[in-house]
Write a protein that holds these residues in place. Structure first.
Motif, short mmCIF file in Angstrom:
data_model
loop_
_atom_site.label_atom_id
_atom_site.label_comp_id
_atom_site.label_asym_id
_atom_site.label_seq_id
_atom_site.Cartn_x
_atom_site.Cartn_y
_atom_site.Cartn_z
N SER A 39 27.18 25.19 39.41
CA SER A 39 28.36 24.44 38.97
C SER A 39 28.00 23.04 38.52
O SER A 39 28.60 22.49 37.60
CB SER A 39 29.40 24.36 40.10
OG SER A 39 29.86 25.65 40.40
N GLN A 77 36.34 25.93 38.35
CA GLN A 77 36.78 26.86 39.40
C GLN A 77 38.26 26.66 39.68
O GLN A 77 38.73 25.54 39.80
CB GLN A 77 35.99 26.59 40.68
CG GLN A 77 34.65 27.29 40.69
CD GLN A 77 33.88 27.02 41.97
OE1 GLN A 77 34.38 27.25 43.06
NE2 GLN A 77 32.67 26.53 41.82
N ASP A 148 33.26 28.66 35.11
CA ASP A 148 32.72 28.46 36.46
C ASP A 148 33.41 29.41 37.44
O ASP A 148 34.57 29.18 37.80
CB ASP A 148 32.91 27.00 36.87
CG ASP A 148 32.06 26.65 38.08
OD1 ASP A 148 31.45 27.56 38.67
OD2 ASP A 148 32.00 25.46 38.44
N GLU A 149 32.71 30.43 37.84
CA GLU A 149 33.23 31.42 38.81
C GLU A 149 34.65 31.86 38.44
O GLU A 149 35.58 31.71 39.24
CB GLU A 149 33.24 30.83 40.23
CG GLU A 149 31.87 30.47 40.77
CD GLU A 149 31.15 31.63 41.45
OE1 GLU A 149 31.60 32.79 41.30
OE2 GLU A 149 30.13 31.38 42.11
N THR A 182 28.23 32.58 38.19
CA THR A 182 28.71 33.50 39.21
C THR A 182 27.66 33.64 40.31
O THR A 182 26.48 33.41 40.07
CB THR A 182 29.05 34.88 38.61
OG1 THR A 182 29.44 35.75 39.67
CG2 THR A 182 27.86 35.48 37.89
#
Lengths: 349, 239
Positions: A39, A77, A148-149, A182
């Motif tokens: 991240s 996120q 991001d994720e 991820t």
């Protein structure tokens, strides 16, 4: 093509990079354990935290521009929708006023969220929030999309609903590269054509998933990936609740009805070795091959068997090695139950 | 934002509108004082909020162990006797003071300045924490969407802090409305020029006109209740 050159960033005393990575017009998954700096790297590219190095697009270095001039679509996120703006105002935030209506509608349609335009972002579900955040990033017509994720913290149903959308992005955007962070290996191989594995702030491996799995460049990569066998190929139905997975000349029976391209993943413990094909075993798959290599593991040994042009890796005990007289060059039978491997279908792009 | 900020703003606006109507169409001591009050409070609010907002923004971004001390210094007028503030202003604006050349003493501008000085810390006290509480990730994300620093401030940071900023503004207006001591020292109590409602209450009381003092007090009580109520509604909206 976008290229990261010596990109680094610091978060407190932790440092990530310098990273060199090429992003062609497809999805690249930045995979790694939590705390690896994924991240942080993404944030530095987007410009939400300071970073150094270069993000080259042709002759230009996007990292030399202030964040507002980079045109890098960034979905953090949780989406991070502006709580004081409606959904359509969120999506239109980065769009010039006179084009706003059309581009907001277009972006919302692309993510399948047309009906949410007038909603308060605080009233949305996790999956809806992610769609809207994605639409907001797409509305600026990004040169590079950073996710991001995107599927973390979503329930399984919402996750499955979003997977096809995420997989279709590079194609739908006309070749805009997508960099996806991820920690989930399954998500990475289903969505991405390239993996970049980040461990302790360093790029530990990069390339197509099957290449990295076949030849992990280091023990730490192998340890992170954990799965001993990942085969790329395609599935076709073969009778009731049974499919055939073809990987080169190797055909593996798999429980369940699957079709299309994908991966078969299984641990070395799922393979049984025998001196000769046993009569009447329950395993649907019995192959004959030749031991190519034997390597010690923390517990037991990893035996690589060359079989119909593929390499299968089995975990055995030293005791079993002795009983079967396993040495490189020895002919063995390899048994694999059809229910053992994990099936990973490649999402349609 | 929910409907509470709208309700609060509407109540405050309505109260000030009623005061303006009374000042414009009424006759006598009360409406004259109301007209002076509106002028003085209007300018004082502009000055205190106009100075308070940049200061609050700077303090909110200034991560230093010195911040609490600087804030304490800026907020001190909250608890200082108005006579001290008035004395300081009189020294500053007086004929031999550094700003004496402006000739502000005993004008409504001086009254507005006195009210602004006492209103400023009340605005700052609400605005700085409201700005500090805004999640910085929103501002950083807004920049990736193409917004420069000025647009981020106007479209993201200030709107997200709006309830606290408006609450601070309501309190500042309320404090300016009630200013008495410092105003008396630098602007005097000149009917129709510097005699605001609080000064008019004192003048009426001194002259033995209890009825006038009572009715003007009632007006001030009503305004205070509306403004403090508005601030409470706005502050409550954040929690």
């Amino acid at each position: 093509m976008i290229s990261l050159r010596q990109v680094g960033a610091a978060a407190g005393s932790f440092r990530v990079g310098p990273i060199d990575l090429d992003l062609p017009g497809a999805t690249c998954a930045l995979l790694g354990p939590s705390g690896a700096g994924k991240s942080t790297l993404l944030g530095a590219i987007a410009g939400v935290i300071p970073g150094d190095g270069e993000v080259r697009l042709g002759e230009r270095d996007l990292l030399a521009l202030p964040p507002e001039a980079r045109r890098i679509g960034y979905v953090p996120q949780g989406g991070l929708l502006f709580p004081h703006l409606r959904v359509d105002e969120n999506v239109g935030f980065g769009v010039p006023l006179r084009e706003r209506r059309a581009r907001v509608a277009e972006a919302l349609a692309r993510v399948g969220a047309e009906g949410l335009a007038r909603r308060d972002p605080r009233s949305l579900s996790g999956g809806e929030r992610m769609r809207v955040a994605l639409a907001r990033a797409l509305a600026i017509r990004p040169r590079l999309l950073l996710l991001d994720e995107p599927l973390a913290a979503l329930d399984p149903a919402a996750r499955e609903a979003l997977l096809p959308l995420l997989a279709s992005l590079p194609g739908a955007l006309g070749g805009t590269p997508v960099l996806l962070v991820t920690h989930d290996f399954e998500e990475a191989v289903r969505l991405a054509d390239h993996l970049a594995i980040l461990i302790d702030g360093r790029l530990a491996a990069a390339g197509p998933p099957e290449t990295i799995f076949a030849r992990p460049p280091s023990a730490e990569v192998a340890a992170f990936l954990r799965i001993d066998n990942l085969l790329a190929g395609s599935f076709e139905p073969a009778g009731a609740d049974l499919s055939l997975f073809r990987h080169g000349a190797l055909a593996i029976q798999v429980a369940g009805a699957f079709s299309g391209p994908g991966w078969l993943a299984f641990d070395g413990s799922a393979l049984l070795l025998a001196g000769a094909p046993p009569p009447g075993a329950s395993a649907r798959n019995v192959f004959e091959g030749e031991v190519a290599a034997i390597a010690p593991l923390q517990r037991g040994l990893l035996v690589t068997v060359a079989c119909a042009g593929a390499e299968l890796r089995a975990r055995v005990t030293p005791d079993a090695r002795e009983a079967l007289a396993l040495e490189p060059g020895r002919r063995v039978a390899v048994l694999l139950k059809a229910t053992a491997p994990q099936v990973l279908l490649r999402e349609a792009r | 934002m929910g409907s509470r900020p709208l309700l609060a703003a509407a109540a405050a606006a309505l109260a000030l509108l009623a005061l303006a109507t009374w000042a414009a169409f009424g006759e006598g001591e009360g409406p004259a004082a109301a007209a002076v009050t509106l002028r003085v409070v209007g300018l004082a609010s502009l000055l205190s909020i106009g100075a308070g907002l940049p200061v609050a923004l700077l303090l909110a971004r200034w991560r230093s162990p010195l911040r609490p001390f600087v804030e304490a210094l800026l907020l001190a007028p909250l608890v200082l006797p108005p006579t001290v503030t008035g004395f300081a202003l009189a020294m500053l604006l007086g004929r031999r003071g550094p700003l004496g050349g402006l000739g502000l003493v005993f004008t409504w501008h001086a009254a507005a300045l006195a009210a602004a000085v006492v209103a400023f810390p009340l605005f700052l006290r609400a605005a700085r924490p409201a700005l500090s509480a805004v999640d910085e990730r929103y501002a950083r994300l807004a920049r990736t969407l193409g917004a420069g620093p000025a647009r981020v401030l106007l479209r993201v940071t200030l709107p997200l802090a709006a309830p606290g900023l408006l609450a601070g503004a309501a309190l500042a207006v309320g404090r300016a409305l009630g200013e008495f001591g410092a105003t008396l020292m630098v602007a005097g109590s000149i009917p129709g020029a510097t005699r605001t409602l609080p000064l008019a209450v004192y003048a009426a009381f001194s002259a033995g006109d209890d009825a006038t003092a009572f009715s003007l007090s009632l007006v001030l009580v009503a305004l205070a209740v509306v403004l403090v109520g508005a601030a409470a509604l706005l502050e409550g909206d954040r929690r």
